[in-house]
Structure formats: C-alpha cells, structure tokens
Motif scaffolding. Structure first.
Motif, PDB file in Angstrom:
ATOM      1  N   LEU A 276     -58.979 -28.807  12.003  1.00 43.50           N
ATOM      2  CA  LEU A 276     -58.263 -27.635  11.502  1.00 43.50           C
ATOM      3  C   LEU A 276     -58.798 -26.418  12.239  1.00 43.50           C
ATOM      4  N   LEU A 277     -57.903 -25.715  12.936  1.00 46.54           N
ATOM      5  CA  LEU A 277     -58.289 -24.541  13.715  1.00 46.54           C
ATOM      6  C   LEU A 277     -57.545 -23.315  13.242  1.00 46.54           C
ATOM      7  N   GLU A 278     -58.172 -22.166  13.425  1.00 48.85           N
ATOM      8  CA  GLU A 278     -57.507 -20.884  13.239  1.00 48.85           C
ATOM      9  C   GLU A 278     -57.384 -20.230  14.612  1.00 48.85           C
ATOM     10  N   LEU A 279     -56.127 -20.007  15.032  1.00 44.76           N
ATOM     11  CA  LEU A 279     -55.832 -19.454  16.350  1.00 44.76           C
ATOM     12  C   LEU A 279     -55.152 -18.108  16.216  1.00 44.76           C
ATOM     13  N   SER A 280     -55.333 -17.272  17.215  1.00 42.17           N
ATOM     14  CA  SER A 280     -54.540 -16.044  17.265  1.00 42.17           C
ATOM     15  C   SER A 280     -53.093 -16.418  17.513  1.00 42.17           C
ATOM     16  N   LEU A 281     -52.182 -15.513  17.213  1.00 41.39           N
ATOM     17  CA  LEU A 281     -50.762 -15.776  17.454  1.00 41.39           C
ATOM     18  C   LEU A 281     -50.509 -16.065  18.925  1.00 41.39           C
ATOM     19  N   GLU A 282     -51.216 -15.349  19.803  1.00 39.67           N
ATOM     20  CA  GLU A 282     -51.028 -15.543  21.242  1.00 39.67           C
ATOM     21  C   GLU A 282     -51.527 -16.921  21.676  1.00 39.67           C
ATOM     22  N   SER A 283     -52.697 -17.325  21.168  1.00 41.88           N
ATOM     23  CA  SER A 283     -53.235 -18.627  21.550  1.00 41.88           C
ATOM     24  C   SER A 283     -52.365 -19.754  21.031  1.00 41.88           C
ATOM     25  N   TYR A 284     -51.858 -19.592  19.815  1.00 44.12           N
ATOM     26  CA  TYR A 284     -50.995 -20.650  19.276  1.00 44.12           C
ATOM     27  C   TYR A 284     -49.718 -20.766  20.103  1.00 44.12           C
ATOM     28  N   ASP A 285     -49.135 -19.642  20.498  1.00 46.28           N
ATOM     29  CA  ASP A 285     -47.918 -19.679  21.299  1.00 46.28           C
ATOM     30  C   ASP A 285     -48.184 -20.332  22.652  1.00 46.28           C
ATOM     31  N   ALA A 286     -49.342 -20.027  23.249  1.00 50.42           N
ATOM     32  CA  ALA A 286     -49.690 -20.641  24.531  1.00 50.42           C
ATOM     33  C   ALA A 286     -49.873 -22.151  24.365  1.00 50.42           C
ATOM     34  N   LEU A 287     -50.476 -22.559  23.251  1.00 46.21           N
ATOM     35  CA  LEU A 287     -50.661 -23.980  22.986  1.00 46.21           C
ATOM     36  C   LEU A 287     -49.316 -24.687  22.809  1.00 46.21           C
TER      37      LEU A 287
ATOM     38  N   ARG B 145     -53.034 -21.292  11.225  1.00 46.07           N
ATOM     39  CA  ARG B 145     -53.772 -22.536  10.996  1.00 46.07           C
ATOM     40  C   ARG B 145     -53.031 -23.662  11.715  1.00 46.07           C
ATOM     41  N   TYR B 146     -53.765 -24.379  12.546  1.00 49.13           N
ATOM     42  CA  TYR B 146     -53.185 -25.453  13.357  1.00 49.13           C
ATOM     43  C   TYR B 146     -54.004 -26.724  13.173  1.00 49.13           C
ATOM     44  N   PHE B 147     -53.310 -27.856  12.964  1.00 48.91           N
ATOM     45  CA  PHE B 147     -53.973 -29.143  12.815  1.00 48.91           C
ATOM     46  C   PHE B 147     -53.873 -29.895  14.131  1.00 48.91           C
ATOM     47  N   ALA B 148     -55.024 -30.162  14.745  1.00 48.33           N
ATOM     48  CA  ALA B 148     -55.079 -30.845  16.039  1.00 48.33           C
ATOM     49  C   ALA B 148     -55.400 -32.320  15.850  1.00 48.33           C
ATOM     50  N   PHE B 149     -54.824 -33.139  16.706  1.00 52.77           N
ATOM     51  CA  PHE B 149     -55.134 -34.569  16.739  1.00 52.77           C
ATOM     52  C   PHE B 149     -54.939 -35.034  18.169  1.00 52.77           C
ATOM     53  N   GLY B 150     -55.125 -36.312  18.413  1.00 53.08           N
ATOM     54  CA  GLY B 150     -54.940 -36.824  19.767  1.00 53.08           C
ATOM     55  C   GLY B 150     -55.923 -36.197  20.747  1.00 53.08           C
ATOM     56  N   SER B 151     -55.472 -35.929  21.964  1.00 57.68           N
ATOM     57  CA  SER B 151     -56.364 -35.376  22.976  1.00 57.68           C
ATOM     58  C   SER B 151     -56.806 -33.957  22.650  1.00 57.68           C
TER      59      SER B 151
END
Length: 338
Positions: free
Chosen positions: A130-141, A63-69
């Motif tokens: 609020l996003l749900e990302l795969s472990l790979e996508s979160y690491d890339a982010l 779970r990742y919380f995005a803000f800004g751009s």
C-alpha cells in the motif's frame, strides 16, 4: 505488470541475463505499449477525476495497491518518464481481502506468457504493498502501465486494502510476516487486466518475471515470498526457443503495424496450449520441440526480413516508442521514503 530486467544470482549472471531478455523482448513489448507511449505528450497531462475514497484527507495524495513486479522498490521507482522517478511518502506491506494474485494478462508466449493482475476471489487475499503517491506520480505510474493508450491493457479499480504495519521490533531487523499487524482496511486504486487482455485461466509467468516479484515480496516481508511464489511453476524457454520467438516477433510487429494484429492469434493460442512448466523433463522437451515447429515458418520469415534490410543497408527495426524530448528542468522533488 510492465516488464523489467532482474534475476536472482550473481552480478555477472544478472547483467548477462538482462541483456539476453532485453534483446528477446524488444520486438514483442513494442506491440504491447508503443501505441500508448507515442500518444503521450511532453507537457503536463490534464488532471483526471479519481475516486475520493482513494485519496488521503488532504486530497493531494493517492492510495495505490501494488502487486506483481511493482512490489520491487527499484522497479517501481524507475517507472517515471523522461528520466524522472516515481516517489511516494509511504510504502507498507498489505493485503487486499476478497481478491487473489492472478497471472491472466495475455502477453507473448513462450517468452512472457502472462503478466500479473488482480481478480475477485471469495475468501482470498492478494498480498502487495500500500503506497501513498502524489497525484503526479500516480498519473506517471498509470501511463507507464499503458494508461495513455487508446485501449489500455489495464483498468483502474478500487479495492479494500489492509496495511500490515510492523510491531515493535529493532530498527535494523528485516521485515517478516511474524512482525506485522493488520490495520483497518482503506480503499485504494489498483490495476486489473482489462477484459480484452484476460486469459480464461492463469498462465505460468516467466522465470525472469517471477524472480522480480519474489524479490519484491521478500523486500516487504510478505508471507508469499516463502510459500506460494517460491514454489510457483514458471516458464523458462531455452536460448534456441528465445531466438526463434524473437524472430517470430518481427513478423508479429509488422502485422500489427499494418492493422493485422489478430492474424497470428491462432499461433499464440497454440503456444499457450503447448506451455508445460511441470517437473517432467521429457514433457518439457516435447513442449519446446512442438513450439519450435509451430513458430519456425514465421520465424524464418522474420530472419529473412532482417537479413534483407541489413543487405540493403537499412537500419534494424526500431522497436518501442520514439525517443522523447528531455523534460523541462523542475524543482527537486521531496525525497521519498521506501
């Protein structure tokens, strides 16, 4: 958060504006992220231990919380490396109670005075997604935000986040604050400006950067799209000041490459002191003239350095990270939902 080219208005003006900003920001962004990008490898990265409270029950998504751009769907998708994209299984408008949206991440005034961050705030709420990302996508982010640097500009923190799910509305109805209901908070990871990059007080974002955030907030139907963000002052330097700041950036980059990054710190501090984004035209003009005068000496040196290289038949400076090798062919990723 990291930068991208976007603006509000006609298609033609967006294209022209993107090229102008890309040209002006190239030497400056190199200082911010080149070291981290060059440290990345083409292979898969070793798994990092993430807080269990921020993982979904299956343990395979974050779970990742995005803000800004990163509120912008297009901007977020394009943060992958080697031509890949960031994907997610869910993306909902949300709020982080007890926090606020801050613009206190030190950048490069007057072009990009500050990037977005999140700060604790009693009684406050930071709007985002609020996003749900795969472990790979979160690491890339995380890597795209400088996580691969020896000294990352952001730090990962855990914040409580309440998703704002839509009430029963027609499927084709655009999202709005009136059609959203708040769910129970869950823990999510997000990125806060590292202590060494934080300004003592917020600085105005650039008009370009604020437009990206505002567009993303509108996509999600966040209330701030029509209140706080739309009325926030922003930095919009003239073309002349942009050109001077870019030439100054050449000197900044060279000093950074030889380990003298702090040599021009007093100039940057002065640029922050001279920032004025209020409604008074005389004060805006005075701010521009003072900043131009301040940067003129180093900008002149930057122009001479570029001219000397061109006269010697040398290529212009290559700003940013080195070219990356194509990623190995992988199985098609599962289509993400927006």
């Amino acid at each position: 958060m990291a930068l991208g080219s976007s603006s509000l208005g006609s298609t033609g003006s967006r294209t022209s504006g993107s090229r102008t900003w890309a040209a002006c920001l190239a030497p400056l962004l190199a200082l911010h992220g080149a070291a981290g990008e060059s440290a990345q490898t083409a292979g898969a990265t070793a798994a990092r231990a993430l807080p269990p409270s921020c993982l979904t029950p299956c343990g395979l998504r974050v779970r990742y919380f995005a803000f800004g751009s990163n509120l912008s769907e297009e901007k977020l998708r394009n943060r992958g490396s080697n031509g890949t994209t960031i994907t997610w299984t869910s993306r909902l408008p949300a709020v982080a109670p007890g926090h606020r949206l801050a613009f206190n991440m030190r950048m490069f005034p007057p072009i990009e005075p500050a990037m977005a961050s999140i700060e604790p705030c009693d009684g406050g709420e930071c709007e985002g997604a609020l996003l749900e990302l795969s472990l790979e996508s979160y690491d890339a982010l995380w890597r795209s935000e400088g996580g691969a640097m020896d000294r990352p500009s952001y730090q990962e923190i855990v914040v409580p986040v309440a998703a704002l799910r839509p009430h029963s509305t027609p499927a084709d109805a655009p999202p709005s604050s009136e059609s959203l209901r708040r769910e129970a908070p869950v823990n999510a990871l997000t990125f806060r400006a590292a202590p060494w990059t934080r300004l003592r007080r917020d600085a105005p974002p650039s008009a370009r950067y604020l437009a990206i955030i505002l567009a993303g907030a509108r996509e999600l139907g966040l209330p701030s799209a029509s209140t706080t963000l739309s009325s926030m002052p922003s930095a919009a330097p003239s073309k002349l000041l942009l050109a001077v700041a870019r030439a100054h950036g050449v000197v900044s980059l060279l000093l950074s490459r030889v380990g003298l990054r702090k040599a021009l710190a007093p100039l940057r501090t002065a640029c922050y002191a001279l920032l004025y984004c209020g409604p008074s035209r005389p004060l805006r003009l005075l701010s521009e003239v003072a900043t131009l005068t301040l940067l003129a000496p180093t900008a002149t040196v930057g122009v001479l350095i570029r001219a000397a290289r061109r006269a010697a038949g040398l290529p212009d400076f290559s700003f940013g990270p080195p070219a990356k090798k194509p990623a190995p062919t992988a199985a098609p990723a599962t289509a993400a939902t927006g």
